[in-house]
Scaffold this active site. Structure first.
Site, PDB file in Angstrom:
ATOM      1  N   GLY A  37       0.835  -1.200   0.000  1.00  0.00           N
ATOM      2  CA  GLY A  37       0.000   0.000   0.000  1.00  0.00           C
ATOM      3  C   GLY A  37       0.872   1.253   0.000  1.00  0.00           C
ATOM      4  O   GLY A  37       0.646   2.193  -0.764  1.00  0.00           O
ATOM      5  N   HIS A  38       1.901   1.260   0.855  1.00  0.00           N
ATOM      6  CA  HIS A  38       2.828   2.400   0.868  1.00  0.00           C
ATOM      7  C   HIS A  38       3.580   2.497  -0.469  1.00  0.00           C
ATOM      8  O   HIS A  38       3.815   3.593  -0.982  1.00  0.00           O
ATOM      9  CB  HIS A  38       3.848   2.256   1.994  1.00  0.00           C
ATOM     10  CG  HIS A  38       3.247   2.236   3.366  1.00  0.00           C
ATOM     11  ND1 HIS A  38       3.186   1.103   4.139  1.00  0.00           N
ATOM     12  CD2 HIS A  38       2.660   3.218   4.088  1.00  0.00           C
ATOM     13  CE1 HIS A  38       2.605   1.385   5.293  1.00  0.00           C
ATOM     14  NE2 HIS A  38       2.273   2.659   5.288  1.00  0.00           N
ATOM     15  N   GLN A  62      -0.295  10.118  18.459  1.00  0.00           N
ATOM     16  CA  GLN A  62      -1.554   9.645  17.868  1.00  0.00           C
ATOM     17  C   GLN A  62      -1.999   8.295  18.419  1.00  0.00           C
ATOM     18  O   GLN A  62      -2.997   7.750  17.991  1.00  0.00           O
ATOM     19  CB  GLN A  62      -1.481   9.638  16.339  1.00  0.00           C
ATOM     20  CG  GLN A  62      -0.570   8.581  15.738  1.00  0.00           C
ATOM     21  CD  GLN A  62      -0.424   8.784  14.234  1.00  0.00           C
ATOM     22  OE1 GLN A  62       0.281   9.681  13.771  1.00  0.00           O
ATOM     23  NE2 GLN A  62      -1.097   7.961  13.439  1.00  0.00           N
ATOM     24  N   GLY A 147      -3.263   7.296   1.885  1.00  0.00           N
ATOM     25  CA  GLY A 147      -4.102   6.184   1.446  1.00  0.00           C
ATOM     26  C   GLY A 147      -5.562   6.423   1.827  1.00  0.00           C
ATOM     27  O   GLY A 147      -5.860   6.973   2.886  1.00  0.00           O
ATOM     28  N   LYS A 149      -7.526   4.155   2.659  1.00  0.00           N
ATOM     29  CA  LYS A 149      -7.940   3.220   3.711  1.00  0.00           C
ATOM     30  C   LYS A 149      -8.236   3.988   5.002  1.00  0.00           C
ATOM     31  O   LYS A 149      -9.211   3.721   5.678  1.00  0.00           O
ATOM     32  CB  LYS A 149      -6.865   2.171   3.966  1.00  0.00           C
ATOM     33  CG  LYS A 149      -7.277   1.209   5.029  1.00  0.00           C
ATOM     34  CD  LYS A 149      -6.212   0.181   5.249  1.00  0.00           C
ATOM     35  CE  LYS A 149      -6.185  -0.265   6.679  1.00  0.00           C
ATOM     36  NZ  LYS A 149      -5.630   0.707   7.595  1.00  0.00           N
ATOM     37  N   VAL A 176      -5.045  -0.499  -1.316  1.00  0.00           N
ATOM     38  CA  VAL A 176      -4.509  -1.720  -1.939  1.00  0.00           C
ATOM     39  C   VAL A 176      -4.971  -2.913  -1.109  1.00  0.00           C
ATOM     40  O   VAL A 176      -4.898  -2.884   0.126  1.00  0.00           O
ATOM     41  CB  VAL A 176      -2.960  -1.669  -2.006  1.00  0.00           C
ATOM     42  CG1 VAL A 176      -2.397  -2.950  -2.609  1.00  0.00           C
ATOM     43  CG2 VAL A 176      -2.514  -0.460  -2.823  1.00  0.00           C
TER      44      VAL A 176
HETATM   45  O1  PAF Z   1      -1.293   7.103   8.162  1.00  0.00           O
HETATM   46  C1  PAF Z   1      -0.263   7.099   8.859  1.00  0.00           C
HETATM   47  O2  PAF Z   1       0.614   6.220   8.719  1.00  0.00           O
HETATM   48  C2  PAF Z   1      -0.063   8.158   9.928  1.00  0.00           C
HETATM   49  O3  PAF Z   1      -1.265   8.488  10.533  1.00  0.00           O
HETATM   50  C3  PAF Z   1       0.655   9.412   9.416  1.00  0.00           C
HETATM   51  C4  PAF Z   1      -0.176  10.139   8.359  1.00  0.00           C
HETATM   52  C5  PAF Z   1       2.000   9.036   8.824  1.00  0.00           C
HETATM   53  C6  PAF Z   1       0.908  10.380  10.572  1.00  0.00           C
HETATM   54  O4  PAF Z   1       1.722   9.808  11.555  1.00  0.00           O
END
Ligand code: PAF
Length: 253
Positions: A37-38, A62, A147, A149, A176
């Site tokens: 996906g990345h 987060q 993404g 998702k 993906v």
């Molecule tokens: O989607 C992510 O992997 C994270 O929330 C992000 C956008 C890199 C922020 O830490």
């Protein structure tokens, strides 16, 4: 890949150099544990920009659950390998560099961020929006790739970019999926083989149910713990837990 910048000074020097100044820059922010996906975000960034930057940073602000943060996979070497063909520079700052003086200044959205993921993970979107704003200011990209998702995250990043007039295009990219329909996620690797097989019922039930209530009944009968399934603006968005692993997804309806 020309450079892996662990420190931000090196990155700032590179960003200001004649090879980078005046070029279009595509940016893919991630927390590492990269998967296909990345790679699709990096490929898209590669196709649309002169330079591509990837960030790897497991953002503590987060996570509402310290155990979840501790369990988050860290696969730095493998991440560099996956990114190499599509990426010109990788930044992997540490917490002190990104939160100098702590977490006293933050971005709070007080509407959409309170619903769905935000209701189940208090503070999550403050952490996401704050780190995304910091990274966008450091990288100064032409376009940043997210993404679909993480649907709610994408909507909130767009809102923030509009609200603060960020000079950067926010590009949403399709989810993906594995062959059986399960959305790729760094968390999938925590499922047992049996759980991994059952997890594919989640997008299937979301897609085939007539209403969110029907999807919830089906998913509960299949043994999922439900956080929510809701319809909004042509999308069905849901979050479930299976074997203690939280899965989120969304499908067009
Ligand atoms: O989607 C992510 O992997 C994270 O929330 C992000 C956008 C890199 C922020 O830490």
């Amino acid at each position: 890949m020309s450079l892996v910048c662990l420190g931000l000074d090196l990155w700032r020097g590179l960003r200001a150099s004649p090879e980078w100044a005046g070029r279009s820059i595509g940016f893919v922010p991630t927390m590492g544990a990269l998967h296909a996906g990345h790679a699709s975000l990096l490929k898209r960034a590669r196709a649309e920009n002169d330079r591509v930057v990837l960030s790897l940073f497991v953002n503590p602000t987060q996570f509402d659950d310290p155990a979840d943060l501790a369990r988050y996979p860290r696969t730095f070497e493998a991440d560099l390998e996956l990114a190499r063909p599509f990426t010109d520079a990788v930044i992997a700052p540490n917490e002190e560099q990104l939160y100098p003086g702590g977490y006293h200044c933050r971005v709070t959205e007080n509407d959409l961020s309170r619903r769905r993921e935000g209701a189940h993970r208090p503070g999550h979107f403050d952490g996401v929006l704050t780190i995304v704003l910091k990274l966008l200011n450091l990288v100064q990209p032409t376009r940043a790739y997210f993404g679909e998702k993480d649907w709610q995250q994408l909507q909130l990043v767009r809102r923030m970019a509009d609200a603060f007039f960020l000079p950067c295009e926010i590009v949403g990219c399709p989810t993906v999926r594995e062959a059986d329909g399960l959305a790729l996620s760094s968390r999938n690797r925590r499922l047992t083989p049996e759980g991994r097989q059952r997890a594919a019922e989640f997008p299937r039930a979301m897609r085939h149910a007539k209403t969110p209530a029907d999807a919830i009944v089906t998913l509960k009968a299949l043994g999922f713990d439900l956080d929510y399934v809701e319809d909004e603006a042509g999308r069905r968005i849901g979050a479930v837990r299976l074997e203690g692993v939280r899965l989120i997804d969304n499908v067009a309806i």
